[in-house]
Design a protein around this motif. Sequence first.
Motif, mmCIF file in Angstrom:
data_model
loop_
_atom_site.group_PDB
_atom_site.id
_atom_site.type_symbol
_atom_site.label_atom_id
_atom_site.label_comp_id
_atom_site.label_asym_id
_atom_site.label_seq_id
_atom_site.Cartn_x
_atom_site.Cartn_y
_atom_site.Cartn_z
ATOM 1 N N SER A 20 14.205 -43.252 -30.653
ATOM 2 C CA SER A 20 13.752 -44.594 -30.402
ATOM 3 C C SER A 20 12.679 -44.482 -30.145
ATOM 4 C CB SER A 20 14.527 -44.894 -29.050
ATOM 5 O OG SER A 20 14.274 -46.205 -28.661
ATOM 6 N N ILE A 21 11.897 -43.958 -29.745
ATOM 7 C CA ILE A 21 10.544 -43.683 -29.435
ATOM 8 C C ILE A 21 9.629 -43.433 -30.446
ATOM 9 C CG2 ILE A 21 8.417 -42.292 -27.876
ATOM 10 C CD1 ILE A 21 10.391 -41.558 -26.091
ATOM 11 N N ARG A 22 9.589 -42.440 -31.860
ATOM 12 C CA ARG A 22 9.656 -43.293 -32.522
ATOM 13 C C ARG A 22 9.238 -43.644 -33.463
ATOM 14 N NH1 ARG A 22 12.503 -39.669 -35.397
ATOM 15 N NH2 ARG A 22 11.260 -37.727 -35.533
ATOM 16 N N LYS A 23 9.546 -45.222 -33.242
ATOM 17 C CA LYS A 23 10.705 -46.282 -34.157
ATOM 18 C C LYS A 23 9.357 -47.607 -33.473
ATOM 19 C CE LYS A 23 13.993 -49.732 -35.126
ATOM 20 N NZ LYS A 23 14.958 -50.177 -35.527
ATOM 21 N N ARG A 24 9.789 -47.133 -32.048
ATOM 22 C CA ARG A 24 9.088 -48.414 -31.751
ATOM 23 C C ARG A 24 7.427 -47.851 -31.476
ATOM 24 N NH1 ARG A 24 11.667 -48.976 -25.589
ATOM 25 N NH2 ARG A 24 14.147 -48.781 -26.827
ATOM 26 N N LEU A 30 5.250 -50.017 -29.547
ATOM 27 C CA LEU A 30 4.244 -48.905 -28.398
ATOM 28 C C LEU A 30 2.972 -48.422 -29.558
ATOM 29 C CD1 LEU A 30 7.127 -46.475 -27.391
ATOM 30 C CD2 LEU A 30 6.102 -47.985 -26.038
ATOM 31 N N MET A 31 1.963 -48.963 -28.568
ATOM 32 C CA MET A 31 0.369 -49.232 -28.881
ATOM 33 C C MET A 31 -0.124 -47.400 -28.876
ATOM 34 S SD MET A 31 0.379 -51.647 -30.147
ATOM 35 C CE MET A 31 -1.418 -52.304 -30.831
ATOM 36 N N ALA A 32 -1.229 -47.927 -29.162
ATOM 37 C CA ALA A 32 -2.054 -46.155 -28.987
ATOM 38 C C ALA A 32 -2.710 -46.373 -27.364
ATOM 39 C CB ALA A 32 -3.257 -46.207 -29.482
ATOM 40 N N ASP A 33 -2.770 -44.872 -26.497
ATOM 41 C CA ASP A 33 -3.022 -45.210 -25.910
ATOM 42 C C ASP A 33 -1.825 -45.482 -24.332
ATOM 43 O OD1 ASP A 33 -4.794 -42.636 -26.202
ATOM 44 O OD2 ASP A 33 -5.941 -44.641 -26.457
ATOM 45 N N GLU A 34 -0.668 -45.960 -24.871
ATOM 46 C CA GLU A 34 0.507 -46.241 -24.089
ATOM 47 C C GLU A 34 1.193 -45.187 -23.280
ATOM 48 O OE1 GLU A 34 3.700 -49.858 -23.924
ATOM 49 O OE2 GLU A 34 2.272 -50.012 -25.727
ATOM 50 N N GLU A 63 4.836 -33.414 -33.261
ATOM 51 C CA GLU A 63 4.824 -34.475 -34.661
ATOM 52 C C GLU A 63 3.873 -35.051 -34.362
ATOM 53 O OE1 GLU A 63 8.191 -37.216 -35.378
ATOM 54 O OE2 GLU A 63 9.598 -36.045 -34.690
ATOM 55 N N GLY A 64 2.602 -34.758 -33.801
ATOM 56 C CA GLY A 64 1.695 -35.746 -33.256
ATOM 57 C C GLY A 64 1.476 -37.341 -32.675
ATOM 58 N N LEU A 65 3.054 -37.342 -32.631
ATOM 59 C CA LEU A 65 3.294 -38.601 -31.973
ATOM 60 C C LEU A 65 2.275 -39.917 -31.128
ATOM 61 C CD1 LEU A 65 7.313 -39.733 -33.962
ATOM 62 C CD2 LEU A 65 4.366 -40.632 -34.759
ATOM 63 N N ILE A 66 3.064 -38.000 -29.692
ATOM 64 C CA ILE A 66 2.548 -38.979 -28.207
ATOM 65 C C ILE A 66 1.377 -37.195 -27.944
ATOM 66 C CG2 ILE A 66 4.376 -40.050 -27.966
ATOM 67 C CD1 ILE A 66 5.640 -37.477 -26.239
ATOM 68 N N ARG A 69 -1.366 -35.718 -21.100
ATOM 69 C CA ARG A 69 -2.492 -35.429 -19.960
ATOM 70 C C ARG A 69 -2.057 -34.528 -19.061
ATOM 71 N NH1 ARG A 69 -5.849 -40.542 -19.322
ATOM 72 N NH2 ARG A 69 -7.057 -39.312 -19.108
ATOM 73 N N PRO A 70 -2.326 -33.185 -18.669
ATOM 74 C CA PRO A 70 -2.263 -32.444 -17.939
ATOM 75 C C PRO A 70 -1.675 -33.296 -16.628
ATOM 76 C CG PRO A 70 -2.985 -31.376 -18.748
ATOM 77 C CD PRO A 70 -2.912 -32.331 -19.461
ATOM 78 N N GLY A 71 -0.816 -33.235 -15.456
ATOM 79 C CA GLY A 71 -0.563 -33.664 -14.059
ATOM 80 C C GLY A 71 -1.153 -35.589 -14.811
ATOM 81 N N MET A 72 -0.646 -36.477 -15.569
ATOM 82 C CA MET A 72 -1.373 -37.788 -15.961
ATOM 83 C C MET A 72 0.189 -37.881 -16.278
ATOM 84 S SD MET A 72 -3.842 -38.404 -14.809
ATOM 85 C CE MET A 72 -4.417 -39.835 -15.195
ATOM 86 N N GLY A 73 0.765 -37.385 -17.685
ATOM 87 C CA GLY A 73 1.890 -38.204 -18.060
ATOM 88 C C GLY A 73 1.753 -37.609 -19.448
ATOM 89 N N TYR A 74 2.621 -38.987 -20.477
ATOM 90 C CA TYR A 74 2.578 -38.455 -22.087
ATOM 91 C C TYR A 74 1.612 -39.800 -22.591
ATOM 92 C CZ TYR A 74 5.022 -34.411 -22.099
ATOM 93 O OH TYR A 74 4.987 -32.874 -21.464
ATOM 94 N N TYR A 75 1.471 -39.549 -23.746
ATOM 95 C CA TYR A 75 0.643 -41.176 -24.326
ATOM 96 C C TYR A 75 1.135 -41.265 -25.638
ATOM 97 C CZ TYR A 75 -1.448 -40.950 -19.323
ATOM 98 O OH TYR A 75 -1.534 -41.220 -18.307
ATOM 99 N N VAL A 76 1.303 -42.556 -26.190
ATOM 100 C CA VAL A 76 0.993 -42.352 -27.894
ATOM 101 C C VAL A 76 -0.083 -41.766 -28.480
ATOM 102 C CG1 VAL A 76 1.675 -44.504 -29.073
ATOM 103 C CG2 VAL A 76 3.016 -44.355 -26.993
ATOM 104 N N SER A 77 -0.488 -41.433 -29.503
ATOM 105 C CA SER A 77 -1.375 -41.467 -30.140
ATOM 106 C C SER A 77 -2.363 -42.432 -30.874
ATOM 107 C CB SER A 77 -1.388 -39.907 -30.831
ATOM 108 O OG SER A 77 -0.912 -38.654 -29.939
ATOM 109 N N GLU A 78 -2.843 -41.953 -31.355
ATOM 110 C CA GLU A 78 -4.381 -43.264 -32.145
ATOM 111 C C GLU A 78 -3.778 -42.252 -33.168
ATOM 112 O OE1 GLU A 78 -8.534 -44.976 -32.799
ATOM 113 O OE2 GLU A 78 -7.580 -44.114 -30.739
#
Length: 133
Positions: A20-24, A30-34, A63-66, A69-78
């Motif tokens: 689901s996340i990969r497809k988005r 889902l955009m870069a850094d989201e 896979e490099g898709l996300i 950031r420790p203590g901050m969360g997960y974000y979409v890669s550029e």
Amino acid sequence: MYIPIIKNSPKPAYQQIIDSIRKRILTGELMADEELPSIRRLAKNTKVSIITVRRSYGDLEREGLIYSRPGMGYYVSEFNQQMLDDAKIKLITPLLQEVVNTAKELQLNEKKVKDLLNKMLEEKVQKGGRPNG
């Protein structure tokens, strides 16, 4: 973010989350850094364990898709366009391989399979879809 988890699916929950996340990401929903939902929040929303979500995020990160950031969360890669195209090809290759294998089992010749694929792509264009890109 809503991710439906189908309990009786042959795919495990962690794979359903990944897909689901990969497809988005690959479709640009889902955009870069989201920022993605926290592990705890996604586990609660999907009614799966924290371990399941952690595994999904870990696989997406490998896979490099996300990225995390420790203590901050997960974000979409550029991504640049070549990276997106490579990821899309990686996603569709097993599906096409399954089609090829089934066609071979049914003893359909190569030309018929190619003609069918071309016909389906043409119909998609006629309905306003984009066969490539």
